[in-house]
Design a protein around this motif. Structure first.
Motif, mmCIF file in Angstrom:
data_model
loop_
_atom_site.group_PDB
_atom_site.id
_atom_site.type_symbol
_atom_site.label_atom_id
_atom_site.label_comp_id
_atom_site.label_asym_id
_atom_site.label_seq_id
_atom_site.Cartn_x
_atom_site.Cartn_y
_atom_site.Cartn_z
ATOM 1 N N UNK A 258 0.812 -1.067 0.362
ATOM 2 C CA UNK A 258 -0.463 0.268 -0.034
ATOM 3 C C UNK A 258 0.955 1.123 -0.036
ATOM 4 N N UNK A 259 2.052 1.125 0.531
ATOM 5 C CA UNK A 259 3.138 2.570 0.652
ATOM 6 C C UNK A 259 3.323 3.408 -0.384
ATOM 7 N N UNK A 260 3.506 1.883 -1.357
ATOM 8 C CA UNK A 260 4.261 1.740 -2.144
ATOM 9 C C UNK A 260 3.865 2.329 -3.559
ATOM 10 N N UNK A 261 2.592 2.336 -2.964
ATOM 11 C CA UNK A 261 0.879 2.166 -4.378
ATOM 12 C C UNK A 261 0.773 3.158 -4.033
ATOM 13 N N UNK A 270 2.067 -0.628 -7.223
ATOM 14 C CA UNK A 270 0.857 -1.055 -7.298
ATOM 15 C C UNK A 270 0.223 -2.581 -8.169
ATOM 16 N N UNK A 271 1.446 -2.917 -9.265
ATOM 17 C CA UNK A 271 0.886 -3.747 -9.298
ATOM 18 C C UNK A 271 0.478 -5.450 -8.447
ATOM 19 N N UNK A 313 -5.620 2.512 -12.434
ATOM 20 C CA UNK A 313 -4.393 2.795 -12.504
ATOM 21 C C UNK A 313 -3.320 2.143 -13.597
ATOM 22 N N UNK A 314 -3.592 0.789 -13.301
ATOM 23 C CA UNK A 314 -2.865 -0.509 -13.763
ATOM 24 C C UNK A 314 -3.218 -0.109 -14.649
ATOM 25 N N UNK A 315 -4.890 -0.929 -15.248
ATOM 26 C CA UNK A 315 -4.385 -0.733 -16.448
ATOM 27 C C UNK A 315 -3.882 0.618 -17.223
ATOM 28 N N UNK A 316 -3.872 1.866 -17.082
ATOM 29 C CA UNK A 316 -3.477 2.960 -17.558
ATOM 30 C C UNK A 316 -2.292 2.506 -17.532
#
Length: 536
Positions: A258-261, A270-271, A313-316
């Motif tokens: 979570x923090x890195x995301x 995020x991935x 976000x991941x899709x983009x």
């Protein structure tokens, strides 16, 4: 140096700032004796720098649009006062900057007189300064220039220190314009931004450092689960408790990312957080029947919303990664013409990231985290009451569930050879559900399940690339349709070529889908699956 656009007589710092993704490429740049036509003016130097960023408790400097820094190099301390960084359109940043002599202590009245000291005193009054964060940097520095232009290039390895401990690290490449025209610096920025070894730094070092401090704070405050490297599901486990083990593992992985995301500098964070949400949702599908629906509904619904925000976000990220990789193959003129699509994807991603941040900041999200930890660490909580004669163990319930999941996959056997893209995407989803069902019970099923998971993964990866190519082509077509009147002919041609390239790749992947499909649909797979399930 003073530049147009600054207040009269105020020096303006103009520098190129890039996140470094491949340190070896950056080191080779500094080792070279030429930088875009400028010759090296000095040998490569290594400098150790300690930067302490200061403000009052009520953030008087920040509210005035300023940041103060005490820099110590070779025993000499200098105070620098800069205007706060504004979001950069590219990799080039511009800020007003004043500098003067100082002492290590945080009392500006004791520093030698300078304009920088005067601004600090004027803005802070008698309020004491406090240290926000410290950056320890090892800088590899070299100057390049000619008769008109001088650029100082530095590769900075940065450690973020707060309350006496390192809370983050990053590497940044800076190119500061010491004299001359900005044109060469801007051109260098365009060239390096197109290189996958670099990415434009949208934030200042201070902003990145404060984000690392916040990340450490959240890490210390977030709930934790004590889990192993695997869920440890046994054949004799009750399905409810097996599900709790599986969900605890993936919930902890969600928390860890979570923090890195939130920080947003590494798309992999995020991935992996999104992967964790997908496995959690899959675990609820597999094990949810063992729990009381009314009692656990509040744990499932928020997960869906988090997964949707992460997915946007991941899709983009995937679209942008594909577009950037394609741009790297183009000639300079075509890469420039392709830029509007890149800019659109970056803008949409930033909007999606802000919406994700808002979702993670919602109080309801924090309540869900703590409620989930309570549920996952409380054996027996939420379990549906069942008669003793109803099957409840993994060995009783997993085989029919897995066979049913395989049945939903093998139902596509008659259509794969002629299936359209939506049908193949639906097959991918069913394959993913089968894979997760096997992975959740992997330890109970034994080592013979590994080749089965590998074959399903190969099919899933193939169909995933197919889906990505389809989405990329559709997104580029949509952009062309919506911006056709604004785009120049060369831009329409460059983006149209990308559409054609994605569609060509899509057709290739559709034609070749039969190869990974046969690995899953064949008799050998079914026999091995039967033996594995019988072993329970």
């Amino acid at each position: 140096m003073t530049h147009a656009g600054a207040a009269p007589g105020t020096p303006l710092e103009i520098e190129l700032k890039l996140e470094v993704r491949d340190r070896a490429v950056a080191r080779r740049m500094l080792a070279a004796d030429d930088l875009d036509g400028l010759s090296a003016a000095e040998p490569l130097r290594t400098i150790d720098v300690v930067d302490r960023y200061l403000d009052t408790a009520d953030r008087a400097l920040e509210h005035a649009g300023r940041v103060a820094r005490l820099r110590r190099v070779d025993g000499v301390t200098v105070v620098t006062v800069k205007s706060l960084a504004t979001p950069a359109a590219g990799a080039v940043h511009r800020r007003e900057e004043l500098e003067g002599p100082a002492l290590p202590k945080l009392t500006p009245a004791d520093w030698p007189p300078s304009e920088a000291r005067s601004i600090v005193l004027e803005l802070t009054g008698e309020a004491p300064l406090e240290e926000l964060v410290t950056l320890r940097q090892r800088r590899r520095v070299r100057r390049y220039g000619d008769a008109e232009t001088v650029i100082e290039l530095s590769l900075d390895r940065v450690s973020v220190v707060h309350d006496g401990r390192a809370v983050g690290r990053f590497v940044e490449l800076e190119a500061e314009l010491r004299s001359g025209s900005e044109a060469l610096l801007a051109g260098l920025g365009d060239r390096l931004s197109a290189d996958p070894a670099f990415a434009p730094a949208r934030e200042s070092k201070l902003e990145r450092a404060l984000a690392a401090v916040e990340r450490a704070r959240r890490e210390a405050a977030r709930p934790h689960l004590a889990v192993g490297k695997t869920p440890g599901v046994a054949a004799t486990d009750a399905m409810a408790e097996a599900g709790r083990k599986v969900m605890a593992l993936h919930f902890e992985r969600l928390l860890a990312r979570e923090a890195g995301t939130r920080e947003g500098h590494d798309p992999e964070e995020l991935h992996q957080m999104r992967v964790a949400t997908r496995r959690l949702r899959a675990a609820w599908r597999v094990f949810g029947g063992a729990f009381d629906p009314a009692r656990v509904r509040r744990l499932r619904r928020p997960l869906r919303d988090v997964a949707a925000a992460l997915g946007a976000v991941r899709d983009l990220d995937v679209l942008l990664e594909d577009a950037l990789a394609y741009r790297a193959t183009l000639r300079d003129s075509d890469a420039t013409a392709f830029a509007p699509l890149i800019a659109d994807l970056e803008g949409r991603r930033e909007i999606a990231r802000r919406e994700l941040g808002d979702a993670l900041d919602e109080p309801a999200y924090g309540r869900w985290l703590h409620a989930s930890v309570t549920f996952l660490t409380s054996p027996g909580r939420g379990v549906r009451e069942m008669p003793a004669t109803e099957p409840q163990r993994v060995r009783d319930l997993a085989p029919p569930q897995i066979w049913a999941a395989y049945g939903r996959v093998i139902a596509y056997d008659g259509v794969v050879g002629s299936a359209d893209v939506p049908t193949l995407h639906a097959l991918r989803i069913e394959g993913k559900r089968l894979r997760y069902s096997l992975e959740f019970a992997r330890e109970a099923l034994g080592p013979d399940v590994a080749p089965l998971i590998e074959r399903i993964t190969a099919l899933q990866d193939h169909l995933g690339r197919l889906h990505d190519a389809d989405v990329a082509a559709a997104a580029a077509r949509e952009f062309l349709a919506g911006h056709r009147r604004k785009l120049r002919p060369d831009q329409r041609a460059a983006i149209g070529a990308f559409v054609e390239a994605r569609e060509t790749e899509l057709r290739r992947l559709v034609r070749s889908a039969g190869r990974p499909w046969r690995g899953v649909a064949g008799v050998a797979f079914r026999r091995r699956l039967g033996r594995v399930l019988a072993g329970l």
